[in-house]
Design an enzyme around this catalytic site. Structure first.
Site, short mmCIF file in Angstrom:
data_model
loop_
_atom_site.label_atom_id
_atom_site.label_comp_id
_atom_site.label_asym_id
_atom_site.label_seq_id
_atom_site.Cartn_x
_atom_site.Cartn_y
_atom_site.Cartn_z
N LYS A 14 7.60 -0.88 -0.63
CA LYS A 14 7.33 0.56 -0.47
C LYS A 14 6.92 0.90 0.97
O LYS A 14 7.42 1.85 1.55
CB LYS A 14 6.22 1.01 -1.43
CG LYS A 14 6.54 0.77 -2.90
CD LYS A 14 5.44 1.33 -3.80
CE LYS A 14 4.12 0.59 -3.71
NZ LYS A 14 4.12 -0.76 -4.31
N ARG A 89 -0.84 5.75 -9.45
CA ARG A 89 -0.76 4.43 -10.08
C ARG A 89 -1.28 4.45 -11.50
O ARG A 89 -1.31 3.41 -12.16
CB ARG A 89 -1.59 3.44 -9.26
CG ARG A 89 -0.78 2.61 -8.27
CD ARG A 89 -1.72 1.67 -7.54
NE ARG A 89 -1.07 0.50 -7.05
CZ ARG A 89 -0.78 0.27 -5.76
NH1 ARG A 89 -1.04 1.19 -4.85
NH2 ARG A 89 -0.22 -0.85 -5.40
N ARG A 128 3.79 -12.79 2.83
CA ARG A 128 3.09 -11.77 3.63
C ARG A 128 1.65 -12.21 3.90
O ARG A 128 1.12 -12.00 4.98
CB ARG A 128 3.11 -10.43 2.89
CG ARG A 128 2.44 -9.29 3.65
CD ARG A 128 2.72 -7.94 3.03
NE ARG A 128 1.89 -7.69 1.85
CZ ARG A 128 2.01 -6.61 1.08
NH1 ARG A 128 2.93 -5.70 1.33
NH2 ARG A 128 1.22 -6.45 0.04
N ARG A 134 -4.32 -10.17 4.71
CA ARG A 134 -4.76 -9.37 3.56
C ARG A 134 -5.34 -10.28 2.48
O ARG A 134 -4.66 -11.16 1.97
CB ARG A 134 -3.59 -8.57 2.99
CG ARG A 134 -3.46 -7.20 3.61
CD ARG A 134 -2.34 -6.39 3.00
NE ARG A 134 -2.50 -6.13 1.57
CZ ARG A 134 -1.76 -5.27 0.90
NH1 ARG A 134 -0.82 -4.58 1.52
NH2 ARG A 134 -1.95 -5.10 -0.39
N ARG A 146 -2.72 -8.26 -9.75
CA ARG A 146 -2.16 -6.98 -9.29
C ARG A 146 -0.91 -6.63 -10.08
O ARG A 146 -0.68 -5.47 -10.45
CB ARG A 146 -1.85 -7.04 -7.80
CG ARG A 146 -3.11 -6.91 -6.96
CD ARG A 146 -2.93 -7.49 -5.60
NE ARG A 146 -1.93 -6.80 -4.81
CZ ARG A 146 -1.33 -7.32 -3.73
NH1 ARG A 146 -1.63 -8.55 -3.36
NH2 ARG A 146 -0.45 -6.63 -3.07
P1 ADP Z 1 0.60 -3.26 -2.89
O1 ADP Z 1 1.57 -2.20 -3.27
O2 ADP Z 1 1.23 -4.38 -2.12
O3 ADP Z 1 -0.27 -3.74 -4.02
P2 ADP Z 1 -1.19 -1.32 -1.63
O4 ADP Z 1 -1.54 -1.38 -0.20
O5 ADP Z 1 -0.41 -0.17 -2.11
O6 ADP Z 1 -0.44 -2.69 -1.85
O7 ADP Z 1 -2.52 -1.41 -2.53
C1 ADP Z 1 -3.49 -2.39 -2.32
C2 ADP Z 1 -4.67 -2.18 -3.27
O8 ADP Z 1 -5.30 -0.92 -3.00
C3 ADP Z 1 -4.35 -2.13 -4.76
O9 ADP Z 1 -4.25 -3.42 -5.33
C4 ADP Z 1 -5.56 -1.34 -5.29
O10 ADP Z 1 -6.71 -2.14 -5.39
C5 ADP Z 1 -5.80 -0.31 -4.19
N1 ADP Z 1 -5.05 0.94 -4.46
C6 ADP Z 1 -4.06 1.45 -3.70
N2 ADP Z 1 -3.59 2.59 -4.24
C7 ADP Z 1 -4.31 2.80 -5.38
C8 ADP Z 1 -4.30 3.80 -6.39
N3 ADP Z 1 -3.43 4.83 -6.36
N4 ADP Z 1 -5.19 3.71 -7.42
C9 ADP Z 1 -6.05 2.70 -7.47
N5 ADP Z 1 -6.11 1.71 -6.57
C10 ADP Z 1 -5.26 1.75 -5.52
#
Ligand code: ADP
Length: 190
Positions: A14, A89, A128, A134, A146
Site C-alpha cells: 500500500k 481497519r 523489509r 521497524r 498483524r
Molecule cells: P502495515 O500495513 O505494513 O501493517 P502500517 O504502517 O499501515 O503497516 O501499520 C503499522 C501499525 O500501525 C499497525 O500494525 C497498527 O498497530 C497501527 N495502525 C495503523 N493504522 C491503524 C488503524 N487504522 N487502526 C489501528 N491501528 C493502526
C-alpha cells in the site's frame, strides 16, 4: 473530490503504491502507520500510546486512531482528494470515515484492494524488517499477529465496500510498475 481507500493486508504494498498514485492524481496521502511512527519518533503522547500496540502487532484502539485521522482530514479538507492508506481497519473506522466525509459533502469514491497471499506477505515483511528497523517487521510472531488482526478485524471491510458497489480488487503480485498500472485501470472506473 476523489477519495480512495488503498486496502490490503500488511505487506501488500500500500505504501509503495500510494507514493506513486498520489503524484499521478494529485491526492493527499494519509498513512495512519506513518503518522503513528512519526509520533513515536517525536516522543509525543500519541506516540507513547500507539507504540505498545504497534510493537506487539495489534491494532491501536479505534478511539485513538479515529481522533488522529479526523484531525488530519479536517485540517486538509480543501485538497483534491485523499488516499487513505492503513485506514479504515475496522468497521467502526469505516463508519466514522463515511460520516466525517459526509460532513464535507464528499464520500469514498472507491476501495482499491491489493490482493497478496499470506506466504508472500510474511516473506516481504521479514525482508523489509532487515533494513527498515521497524520493530513490528522484526519477527515472524509479530508479523503473524498483524496478519491475524487483519483477518479478524479488517478483512470484513471488503464486504462493507462491496455493498456500496465500490470495491475494486487488484492482483498485488508482480513488479511495482505492473501493479501501478492495474491500480490506474481500477482508478479509471471510480
Ligand atoms: P502495515 O500495513 O505494513 O501493517 P502500517 O504502517 O499501515 O503497516 O501499520 C503499522 C501499525 O500501525 C499497525 O500494525 C497498527 O498497530 C497501527 N495502525 C495503523 N493504522 C491503524 C488503524 N487504522 N487502526 C489501528 N491501528 C493502526
Amino acid at each position: 473530490m476523489k477519495n480512495v481507500v488503498l486496502f490490503g493486508p500488511p505487506g501488500a504494498g500500500k505504501g509503495t503504491q500510494a507514493e506513486v498514485i498520489k503524484l499521478k492524481y494529485d491526492l493527499f496521502h494519509i498513512s495512519t502507520g506513518d503518522v503513528f511512527r512519526n509520533n513515536i519518533k517525536n516522543n509525543t503522547d500519541l506516540g507513547l500510546l500507539a507504540k505498545g500496540y504497534m510493537n506487539k502487532g495489534e491494532l491501536v484502539p479505534d478511539e485513538i486512531t479515529i481522533n488522529m485521522l479526523s484531525e488530519v482530514v479536517e485540517k486538509n479538507i480543501h485538497v483534491n482528494g485523499f488516499i487513505f492508506d492503513g485506514f479504515p481497519r475496522t468497521e467502526s473506522q469505516a463508519i466514522t470515515l463515511d460520516k466525517l466525509l459526509g460532513k464535507f459533502n464528499t464520500s469514498i469514491s472507491g476501495m482499491i484492494a491489493l490482493e497478496v497471499n499470506d506466504e508472500i506477505l510474511i516473506n516481504r515483511l521479514l525482508e523489509r524488517g532487515k533494513g527498515s528497523g521497524r520493530a513490528d517487521d522484526s519477527n515472524r510472531e509479530i508479523i503473524e499477529n498483524r496478519i491475524n488482526e487483519y483477518y479478524t478485524k479488517t478483512a470484513i471491510l471488503k464486504t462493507y465496500y462491496q455493498r456500496k458497489n465500490c470495491y475494486y480488487g487488484v492482483d498485488g503480485v508482480g513488479s511495482i510498475e505492473e501493479i501501478t498500472s492495474r491500480i490506474v485501470d481500477a482508478m479509471s472506473k471510480l
